[in-house]
Design a protein around this motif. Structure first.
Motif, PDB file in Angstrom:
ATOM      1  N   ARG A  77       0.827  -1.211   0.000  1.00  0.00           N
ATOM      2  CA  ARG A  77       0.000   0.000   0.000  1.00  0.00           C
ATOM      3  C   ARG A  77       0.862   1.261   0.000  1.00  0.00           C
ATOM      4  N   ARG A  78       2.159   1.097   0.291  1.00  0.00           N
ATOM      5  CA  ARG A  78       3.083   2.234   0.311  1.00  0.00           C
ATOM      6  C   ARG A  78       3.641   2.576  -1.066  1.00  0.00           C
ATOM      7  N   LEU A  79       3.349   1.753  -2.066  1.00  0.00           N
ATOM      8  CA  LEU A  79       3.870   2.031  -3.402  1.00  0.00           C
ATOM      9  C   LEU A  79       3.260   3.321  -3.946  1.00  0.00           C
ATOM     10  N   LYS A  80       3.999   3.994  -4.837  1.00  0.00           N
ATOM     11  CA  LYS A  80       3.432   5.149  -5.520  1.00  0.00           C
ATOM     12  C   LYS A  80       2.200   4.693  -6.302  1.00  0.00           C
ATOM     13  N   PRO A  81       1.127   5.489  -6.295  1.00  0.00           N
ATOM     14  CA  PRO A  81       1.076   6.942  -6.061  1.00  0.00           C
ATOM     15  C   PRO A  81       1.047   7.401  -4.607  1.00  0.00           C
ATOM     16  N   PHE A 129       3.797  11.380 -10.727  1.00  0.00           N
ATOM     17  CA  PHE A 129       3.292  12.747 -10.612  1.00  0.00           C
ATOM     18  C   PHE A 129       2.320  12.870  -9.442  1.00  0.00           C
ATOM     19  N   ALA A 130       1.439  11.883  -9.287  1.00  0.00           N
ATOM     20  CA  ALA A 130       0.467  11.928  -8.193  1.00  0.00           C
ATOM     21  C   ALA A 130       1.162  11.899  -6.837  1.00  0.00           C
ATOM     22  N   PRO A 165       7.829  19.715  -6.314  1.00  0.00           N
ATOM     23  CA  PRO A 165       7.815  20.043  -7.743  1.00  0.00           C
ATOM     24  C   PRO A 165       8.196  18.822  -8.573  1.00  0.00           C
ATOM     25  N   PHE A 166       7.631  18.726  -9.779  1.00  0.00           N
ATOM     26  CA  PHE A 166       7.764  17.506 -10.579  1.00  0.00           C
ATOM     27  C   PHE A 166       8.285  17.819 -11.970  1.00  0.00           C
ATOM     28  N   LEU A 167       9.248  17.007 -12.399  1.00  0.00           N
ATOM     29  CA  LEU A 167       9.751  17.034 -13.763  1.00  0.00           C
ATOM     30  C   LEU A 167       9.438  15.690 -14.401  1.00  0.00           C
ATOM     31  N   GLY A 168       8.625  15.723 -15.444  1.00  0.00           N
ATOM     32  CA  GLY A 168       8.268  14.488 -16.123  1.00  0.00           C
ATOM     33  C   GLY A 168       9.283  14.138 -17.196  1.00  0.00           C
ATOM     34  N   TYR A 169       9.741  12.892 -17.183  1.00  0.00           N
ATOM     35  CA  TYR A 169      10.604  12.389 -18.252  1.00  0.00           C
ATOM     36  C   TYR A 169       9.789  11.409 -19.081  1.00  0.00           C
ATOM     37  N   ALA A 170       9.712  11.655 -20.381  1.00  0.00           N
ATOM     38  CA  ALA A 170       8.934  10.793 -21.269  1.00  0.00           C
ATOM     39  C   ALA A 170       9.787  10.431 -22.467  1.00  0.00           C
ATOM     40  N   GLY A 215      -1.668  15.939 -15.498  1.00  0.00           N
ATOM     41  CA  GLY A 215      -1.504  17.269 -14.907  1.00  0.00           C
ATOM     42  C   GLY A 215      -0.088  17.782 -14.846  1.00  0.00           C
ATOM     43  N   ALA A 216       0.895  16.989 -15.308  1.00  0.00           N
ATOM     44  CA  ALA A 216       2.287  17.447 -15.272  1.00  0.00           C
ATOM     45  C   ALA A 216       2.468  18.621 -16.227  1.00  0.00           C
TER      46      ALA A 216
END
Length: 239
Positions: free
Chosen positions: A160-164, A193-194, A202-207, A220-221
């Motif tokens: 249950r501790r896994l992201k998100p 991101f969640a 703050p979030f930086l998305g890598y795609a 929402g990123a």
């Protein structure tokens, strides 16, 4: 480097240059763990292992067809939390991840970005749904472990501790004595991101492709890069 924000004058480099602590997801931003060792095959083998023990009915049809082994793991956790069955299944996944390390593909520019950020005084941590043993083995193979150790926070049997869930991010921040606004998380999935949003980091998305970029933006990123090269260039500009 692109930023989709409501303020056209906002500098997308600002969260990068401000970061004193960088929280890295592992599989994606640092490497492609299953580049030569299919995650879909691992998920199928976990399903087959359960079926071989007469537990075929434990999973729904959708879960049996999962391409992500974590879907299988979470499904068992929902029905048998804290069980010996779950512990054995999690260990089997960890062993598959450790095998995958030998064929993992480093993400372009990740190694020099990690070393540069560390050399400039940033503190680094890994926050991942993969096993910490897997992360440590990979980082040792790239001689990157000193850039992160001891701050590697990953999967345990408390699924249950896994992201998100933001648990790993909060552990890292607490261990480093860092405020969320001084940090930056680099992740490649909506769950990353969640977790960052929940932790107020703050979030930086890598795609690595447009499909993943679209998923991040839809989640929402607002800051998404398809290469770490411009991030490395920005960090080097601070030297």
């Amino acid at each position: 480097m692109t930023a989709e924000t409501g303020n056209d004058t906002e500098d997308p480099r600002e969260p990068i240059t401000r970061a004193q602590v960088v929280l890295w997801d592992f599989d994606g931003p640092i490497c492609r763990l299953f580049a030569g060792h299919s995650a879909e095959r691992v998920a199928r083998e976990l399903v087959d292992w359960l079926s071989g023990r007469g537990l075929h009915g434990l999973l729904t049809e959708g879960e049996r067809g999962a391409v992500d082994p974590h879907v299988v793991l979470r499904a068992v956790d929902r029905r048998h939390p804290g069980s010996d069955l779950l512990a054995e299944l999690e260990e089997r996944l960890t062993q598959e991840e450790l095998r995958a390390v030998t064929t993992a593909m480093p993400t372009a520019y990740a190694d020099p970005l990690i070393r540069t950020w560390k050399a400039l005084g940033a503190r680094l941590a890994v926050v991942t749904n993969n096993s910490p043993r897997t992360v440590q083995t990979y980082l040792e193979s790239r001689t990157l472990l000193p850039c992160f150790a001891p701050h590697i926070y990953g999967r345990t049997q408390e699924l249950r501790r896994l992201k998100p869930d933001p648990h790993f991010l909060n552990r890292a921040l607490n261990a480093m004595g860092a405020a969320p606004e001084t940090a930056l998380m680099i992740g490649d999935t909506p769950s990353d991101f969640a977790a960052a949003r929940e932790a107020e980091v703050p979030f930086l998305g890598y795609a690595r492709n447009e499909r993943k970029a679209k998923l991040l933006r839809e989640a929402g990123a607002t800051l998404v890069v398809e290469s770490l090269e411009p991030v490395l260039r920005t960090v080097r500009g601070q030297a």
